[in-house]
Design an enzyme around this catalytic site. Sequence first.
Site, PDB file in Angstrom:
ATOM      1  N   ASN A 158       0.851  -1.196   0.000  1.00  0.00           N
ATOM      2  CA  ASN A 158       0.000   0.000   0.000  1.00  0.00           C
ATOM      3  C   ASN A 158       0.881   1.238   0.000  1.00  0.00           C
ATOM      4  O   ASN A 158       2.108   1.137  -0.002  1.00  0.00           O
ATOM      5  CB  ASN A 158      -0.960  -0.028   1.208  1.00  0.00           C
ATOM      6  CG  ASN A 158      -0.191  -0.101   2.512  1.00  0.00           C
ATOM      7  OD1 ASN A 158       0.564   0.799   2.845  1.00  0.00           O
ATOM      8  ND2 ASN A 158      -0.350  -1.195   3.241  1.00  0.00           N
ATOM      9  N   ARG A 159       0.268   2.397   0.017  1.00  0.00           N
ATOM     10  CA  ARG A 159       1.010   3.640  -0.217  1.00  0.00           C
ATOM     11  C   ARG A 159       1.640   4.237   1.031  1.00  0.00           C
ATOM     12  O   ARG A 159       2.162   5.350   1.001  1.00  0.00           O
ATOM     13  CB  ARG A 159       0.088   4.663  -0.886  1.00  0.00           C
ATOM     14  CG  ARG A 159      -0.282   4.248  -2.319  1.00  0.00           C
ATOM     15  CD  ARG A 159      -1.250   5.227  -2.941  1.00  0.00           C
ATOM     16  NE  ARG A 159      -0.761   6.584  -2.834  1.00  0.00           N
ATOM     17  CZ  ARG A 159      -1.506   7.637  -2.559  1.00  0.00           C
ATOM     18  NH1 ARG A 159      -2.803   7.488  -2.354  1.00  0.00           N
ATOM     19  NH2 ARG A 159      -0.987   8.836  -2.492  1.00  0.00           N
TER      20      ARG A 159
END
Length: 410
Positions: free
Chosen positions: A218-219
Amino acid sequence: MPITPFREKTILLGVSGSIAAYKAADLASKLAQGGARVHAILTKAATQFISPLTFQSVSGQPAYTDADLWGAQAHVLHIGLAQDADLFIIAPATANTLAKLAHGFADDLLALTALALEHGDDASPLLIAPAMDAGMYSHPSTQANIATLRARGAQFVGPETGHLASGLTARGRMSEPATILGRARRLLARGGPLSGRHVVVTAGPTQEPLDPVRYLTNRSSGRQGYALAQAALDSGAEVTLISGPTTLAPPEGARLLSVRSADEMSAAVLEHAPAADVLLMAAAVADFRPAQTANQKIKKTGQAFTLELTATPDILNTLKRQAKRPRVTVGFAAETQDLLTNARAKLEAKGLDLIVANNVSAADAGFAVATNRVAILHRDGQIEELPLMSKAEVATEIIKRIIAMLENPT
Ligand code: CTP
């Protein structure tokens, strides 16, 4: 107001004659930018490498040399400098300066001021960053001087192994300003409101392998978690930072445990958090992982590919069921809608004391940016909505609330 350990502090920076003196100017600049009053003292040899004006210019404070020993203020100068100092850093410290300090010489302003520094338990710390050629560093005289100074309570940072002015690659290179700064920060945090407390911080994303070359992630950048670790260190805590893969340098003084997958993060948290005082669960842990991890790279077939995912364990939920838990557990809620309702539900479901909620779809908050806008939800129903701040400031606000909770348990 962020907990910035350098703000309002008076720091003496002793600079002796090594080529590493040029790096001391960067150190002075960074200390001054952190809010410290930096008084540089240069030895005669140091002035061959760098000018007092450099230090004066970056710190906005006078820089001193031996010429000041004989000025009108001379009879009080070294005493005044030593008395006002919250910390005395000597960077670079040459073999000659170490020898003088170890033997109590007072034949230049730097050595004189070091001798005038208070000693004993409450004394301002002395942090020494040696710089010299490898043979001089390993020489029994230098080692004996270092041992003497250590025994008297001086702290050492470095030297590191690396390129030396002689062309050798060996031990003797002064630590980088960022490392010295980190150690200085740690020394100034001694006795802070979290001293004696163990804080576990998780940070960053996790990576869930699909095959040897691919993973799901994820970011999350890890910035908010790393800022929390730094803020806890700045309050004097012992910090264990359990981090997923990030590009960030861990704060100096934190014990870094690097993990990759949600399973590894879970194992590390369940090992270290139960005995800790505080758990700050800032990591963006994957909720799903590939049901199978292929041993070989999955080849394309030209057809659609369906990936089956299974749920990863919820770490906070697992911890909630353990007999031994941290005194304060803080969760983070990353949401893209219904922020407060979702965050409240997570606080209750996961048995948290606080939850820090942020809308990760905003451009200026959440993942991979330097700022954050959060709401802090308390167990008793109180909600605090904080304005847009740097992640360091958000971290400070969270740590302040933790200090209050530890001091006034409900
Ligand atoms: N968390 C956890 N274990 C997981 C997933 C999340 O302990 N497997 C923790 C996070 O570190 C965070 C909190 O739970 O402190 C909330 O994480 P978040 O991703 O916002 O929520 P989820 O529980 O994953 O729920 P959802 O994805 O449905 O929003």
